[in-house]
Write an enzyme that holds these catalytic residues in place. Structure first.
Site, PDB file in Angstrom:
ATOM      1  N   GLU A 142      72.109  15.884  42.758  1.00 40.15           N
ATOM      2  CA  GLU A 142      70.566  14.662  43.209  1.00 40.15           C
ATOM      3  C   GLU A 142      69.671  15.637  43.438  1.00 40.15           C
ATOM      4  O   GLU A 142      69.060  15.945  44.467  1.00 40.15           O
ATOM      5  CB  GLU A 142      71.279  14.186  44.647  1.00 40.15           C
ATOM      6  CG  GLU A 142      71.543  15.030  45.385  1.00 40.15           C
ATOM      7  CD  GLU A 142      72.884  14.836  47.241  1.00 40.15           C
ATOM      8  OE1 GLU A 142      73.140  13.922  46.743  1.00 40.15           O
ATOM      9  OE2 GLU A 142      72.114  15.398  47.999  1.00 40.15           O
ATOM     10  N   ARG A 163      52.801  19.111  51.361  1.00 40.99           N
ATOM     11  CA  ARG A 163      52.894  20.023  51.145  1.00 40.99           C
ATOM     12  C   ARG A 163      52.562  21.397  51.514  1.00 40.99           C
ATOM     13  O   ARG A 163      53.377  22.402  52.597  1.00 40.99           O
ATOM     14  CB  ARG A 163      53.755  20.516  50.007  1.00 40.99           C
ATOM     15  CG  ARG A 163      54.491  19.624  49.795  1.00 40.99           C
ATOM     16  CD  ARG A 163      55.741  19.606  48.767  1.00 40.99           C
ATOM     17  NE  ARG A 163      56.424  20.471  48.796  1.00 40.99           N
ATOM     18  CZ  ARG A 163      55.809  21.686  47.668  1.00 40.99           C
ATOM     19  NH1 ARG A 163      55.271  21.885  47.487  1.00 40.99           N
ATOM     20  NH2 ARG A 163      57.099  22.742  48.508  1.00 40.99           N
ATOM     21  N   ARG A 207      63.288  16.747  42.900  1.00 39.04           N
ATOM     22  CA  ARG A 207      61.899  17.808  42.588  1.00 39.04           C
ATOM     23  C   ARG A 207      61.682  17.790  40.773  1.00 39.04           C
ATOM     24  O   ARG A 207      61.241  18.252  40.746  1.00 39.04           O
ATOM     25  CB  ARG A 207      61.383  18.759  43.320  1.00 39.04           C
ATOM     26  CG  ARG A 207      60.667  19.581  43.523  1.00 39.04           C
ATOM     27  CD  ARG A 207      60.775  20.959  44.397  1.00 39.04           C
ATOM     28  NE  ARG A 207      61.747  20.980  45.230  1.00 39.04           N
ATOM     29  CZ  ARG A 207      60.197  20.906  46.528  1.00 39.04           C
ATOM     30  NH1 ARG A 207      59.437  21.237  46.580  1.00 39.04           N
ATOM     31  NH2 ARG A 207      61.204  20.859  47.625  1.00 39.04           N
ATOM     32  N   CYS A 251      40.410  15.549  61.341  1.00 40.52           N
ATOM     33  CA  CYS A 251      40.469  16.305  62.342  1.00 40.52           C
ATOM     34  C   CYS A 251      41.449  17.558  62.269  1.00 40.52           C
ATOM     35  O   CYS A 251      41.927  16.989  63.970  1.00 40.52           O
ATOM     36  CB  CYS A 251      40.117  15.527  63.137  1.00 40.52           C
ATOM     37  SG  CYS A 251      37.991  14.480  63.164  1.00 40.52           S
ATOM     38  N   GLU A 252      42.050  17.551  61.560  1.00 35.38           N
ATOM     39  CA  GLU A 252      43.186  18.881  61.723  1.00 35.38           C
ATOM     40  C   GLU A 252      42.488  20.284  61.190  1.00 35.38           C
ATOM     41  O   GLU A 252      42.084  20.182  60.307  1.00 35.38           O
ATOM     42  CB  GLU A 252      44.446  18.599  61.354  1.00 35.38           C
ATOM     43  CG  GLU A 252      44.852  17.726  62.189  1.00 35.38           C
ATOM     44  CD  GLU A 252      45.720  18.267  63.459  1.00 35.38           C
ATOM     45  OE1 GLU A 252      45.979  19.297  62.566  1.00 35.38           O
ATOM     46  OE2 GLU A 252      45.966  18.040  64.022  1.00 35.38           O
ATOM     47  N   TYR A 289      54.609  23.211  55.041  1.00 34.67           N
ATOM     48  CA  TYR A 289      55.097  24.322  54.861  1.00 34.67           C
ATOM     49  C   TYR A 289      53.827  25.590  54.398  1.00 34.67           C
ATOM     50  O   TYR A 289      54.944  26.807  53.943  1.00 34.67           O
ATOM     51  CB  TYR A 289      56.052  24.001  53.157  1.00 34.67           C
ATOM     52  CG  TYR A 289      56.720  22.600  53.471  1.00 34.67           C
ATOM     53  CD1 TYR A 289      57.776  22.572  54.255  1.00 34.67           C
ATOM     54  CD2 TYR A 289      57.131  21.640  52.811  1.00 34.67           C
ATOM     55  CE1 TYR A 289      58.632  21.295  53.991  1.00 34.67           C
ATOM     56  CE2 TYR A 289      57.461  20.443  52.372  1.00 34.67           C
ATOM     57  CZ  TYR A 289      58.064  20.602  53.767  1.00 34.67           C
ATOM     58  OH  TYR A 289      59.376  19.108  54.039  1.00 34.67           O
ATOM     59  N   GLY A 326      67.484  20.346  44.847  1.00 37.88           N
ATOM     60  CA  GLY A 326      67.270  21.820  45.162  1.00 37.88           C
ATOM     61  C   GLY A 326      66.621  22.359  44.696  1.00 37.88           C
ATOM     62  O   GLY A 326      66.363  23.403  44.841  1.00 37.88           O
TER      63      GLY A 326
HETATM   64  C1  LIG Z   1      65.892  16.640  49.999  1.00 36.18           C
HETATM   65  C2  LIG Z   1      67.304  16.412  49.218  1.00 36.18           C
HETATM   66  C3  LIG Z   1      67.516  16.186  47.180  1.00 36.18           C
HETATM   67  C4  LIG Z   1      66.474  16.284  47.168  1.00 36.18           C
HETATM   68  O1  LIG Z   1      66.042  17.400  46.845  1.00 36.18           O
HETATM   69  P1  LIG Z   1      64.988  18.276  45.708  1.00 36.18           P
HETATM   70  O2  LIG Z   1      64.256  19.540  46.182  1.00 36.18           O
HETATM   71  O3  LIG Z   1      63.516  17.239  45.807  1.00 36.18           O
HETATM   72  O4  LIG Z   1      65.808  18.740  44.557  1.00 36.18           O
HETATM   73  C5  LIG Z   1      68.858  15.732  47.599  1.00 36.18           C
HETATM   74  N1  LIG Z   1      70.195  15.442  48.601  1.00 36.18           N
HETATM   75  C6  LIG Z   1      69.493  15.637  49.581  1.00 36.18           C
HETATM   76  C7  LIG Z   1      71.122  15.492  50.827  1.00 36.18           C
HETATM   77  C8  LIG Z   1      68.670  16.054  50.171  1.00 36.18           C
HETATM   78  O5  LIG Z   1      67.974  15.986  51.494  1.00 36.18           O
END
Ligand SMILES: *Cc1c(COP(=O)(O)O)cnc(C)c1O
Length: 455
Positions: A306, A344, A309, A375-376, A348, A265
């Protein structure tokens, strides 16, 4: 001798400063000339060779920058150096290209998998149990079977109801924690009560108790409360929250945590005015929390992360050609890629910077919608965006597509996935995924006939 070392240190420091200033200078020049969140360095290396790359491969394609990805990986590891057992588990869903995933393994990263196919990919790359986190949600019993069958991984359970559904209880278990309302005494973390993920605050102690009763001996605690977050304090508060939940659980159950996983995240600047996350500052704040926990509890769990992005997002772009200029009630730039190659913006309403090869902010500007061929009506890479004036044949570079770009491709309207290229560190451009073909598209309709009829 001491004096000599001091002089060296000062010289090194000056050298670093000089480098920083040079870098700032590049950034400044960029902001004045052409608005680009994509790394200045990638831009500088890609643009001069792009016409030749297009001649060789044709558009559209996503192209990734090996050097940028490796530099980001190195920087992350350096920032968290000294943190006990620090490990990044790259979120496979962000970019499941095998060549990139191999790079992740080379950098010592593990994999965060959300499905059985992703687990199979990790296995195929030779990942061991300690390298794979299985963070699924709304998981079926069948998936748990397969997860344990397809090789060992760290199970990260997303709901308390899943405890009895796990076959062959593993020694090591992790739970995803959802704090619900904020729990840190700090207003930064929002209110994930609407999020479908995780074990609630009220359930969390019980979850570990049940796990312990079933034979679990090693425990992890996971959470992910932010997505694409540019304020690093969110992540700091996330770890603070983990430390408090861990204390609560261990005091009630007498267990120790082997690891905490602070989730992914970490955001990236999609807009030119946004600043990247100061990863060193983030790491330093987290180190303080870990030190405090250690002082109080005389041990400290390993720290896992984890991100997807953050690692690959800024190091990829979608390159597409203008195929039509259309004047209706608005001005339209029609390109040869569409939302099936990058969802995206439509999904979003996400902003992706767009630049035009060979043109910049000093060229004549116009306000346009940049559209694909679906077609959107939400098949738009940009709406009412001020861009340098374009004509057919111009090359558009859509930035920050290194994560959650091709990964989200779909086939609606029979639009096929584009290819993926890699700008390698040695300057060679390599095809790392071919474009989809009609045969690929039709593949699932070639099968053994099967019918059901009422007997
Ligand atoms: C989507 C997700 C990530 C990766 O998110 P990023 O925005 O790419 O860092 C990591 N862990 C979980 C559980 C996720 O759902």
């Amino acid at each position: 001798m001491q004096g000599f070392f001091d002089t060296c240190r000062i010289l090194t420091f000056m050298l670093i400063l000089a480098k920083e200033f040079k870098y700032l200078d590049i950034l400044k020049k960029q902001k004045g000339g052409i608005t680009m969140p994509m790394s200045a360095d990638f831009q500088k290396r890609l643009e001069p060779i792009l016409p030749e790359i297009i001649k060789c491969f044709g558009t559209p394609f996503h192209i990734y920058d090996e050097r940028g990805i490796r530099q980001t990986g190195k920087r992350l590891k350096k920032a968290f150096k000294g943190v006990r057992g620090f490990k990044e588990f790259f979120a496979v869903k962000a970019n499941p290209n095998l060549v990139l995933l191999k790079m992740m393994a080379e950098m010592g990263f593990g994999f965060d998998c959300s499905s059985i196919p992703e687990l199979q990919i990790a296995r195929q790359l030779g990942a061991q149990e300690k390298d794979v986190m299985f963070t699924s949600n709304n998981t079926s019993e069948e998936e748990f079977w397969q997860a344990l069958k397809y090789g060992s991984c760290i199970l990260n359970l997303d709901d308390i109801s899943m405890i009895p559904k796990v076959p062959m209880w593993p020694k090591r278990i992790c739970f995803r924690y959802n704090p619900g309302k904020r729990r840190t005494g700090n207003s930064i973390i929002g209110n994930p009560v609407e999020a479908k993920y995780g074990v609630t605050h009220e359930q969390i102690v019980k979850a570990y108790r049940l796990a312990k009763e079933r034979g679990a001996r090693k425990f992890g605690l996971h959470t992910m409360v932010a997505s694409n977050e540019l304020n690093y304090k969110y992540m700091v508060e996330t770890v603070r929250m983990l430390s408090r939940v861990a204390e609560m659980v261990q005091n009630k159950l007498g267990i120790r945590f082997e690891f905490w996983n602070m989730g992914g995240g970490i955001g990236i600047p999609y807009r030119p005015e946004q600043e990247p996350v100061p990863i060193e500052l983030l790491a330093n704040e987290i180190k303080k929390i870990l030190a405090l926990f250690k002082a109080k509890n005389s041990y400290v769990p390993k720290l896992f992360m984890e991100c997807g992005r953050y690692i690959t997002g800024p190091h990829g772009v979608l390159v597409t050609t203008v195929i039509n200029r259309m004047s209706k009630y608005r001005e339209y730039v029609g390109v040869d890629a569409c939302m099936s190659s990058l969802m995206r913006p439509a999904l979003y309403d996400a902003h992706h910077t767009i630049t035009i090869l060979g043109k910049d902010d000093s060229d004549e500007q116009e306000v346009v919608d940049v559209v694909g061929s679906l077609c959107e009506n939400n098949d738009k890479f940009a709406k009412q965006r001020k861009l340098p004036k374009t004509k057919e044949g111009d090359i558009l570079i859509i930035h920050e597509t290194g994560a959650h770009g091709l990964a989200m491709c779909f086939n609606y309207n029979g639009r096929l996935w584009p290819k993926e290229l890699l700008l390698r560190e040695d300057g060679i451009v390599e095809l790392i995924r071919r474009a989809q073909t009609v045969a690929d598209y039709l593949a699932t309709q070639s099968f053994e006939p099967q019918i059901w009829e009422l007997k």
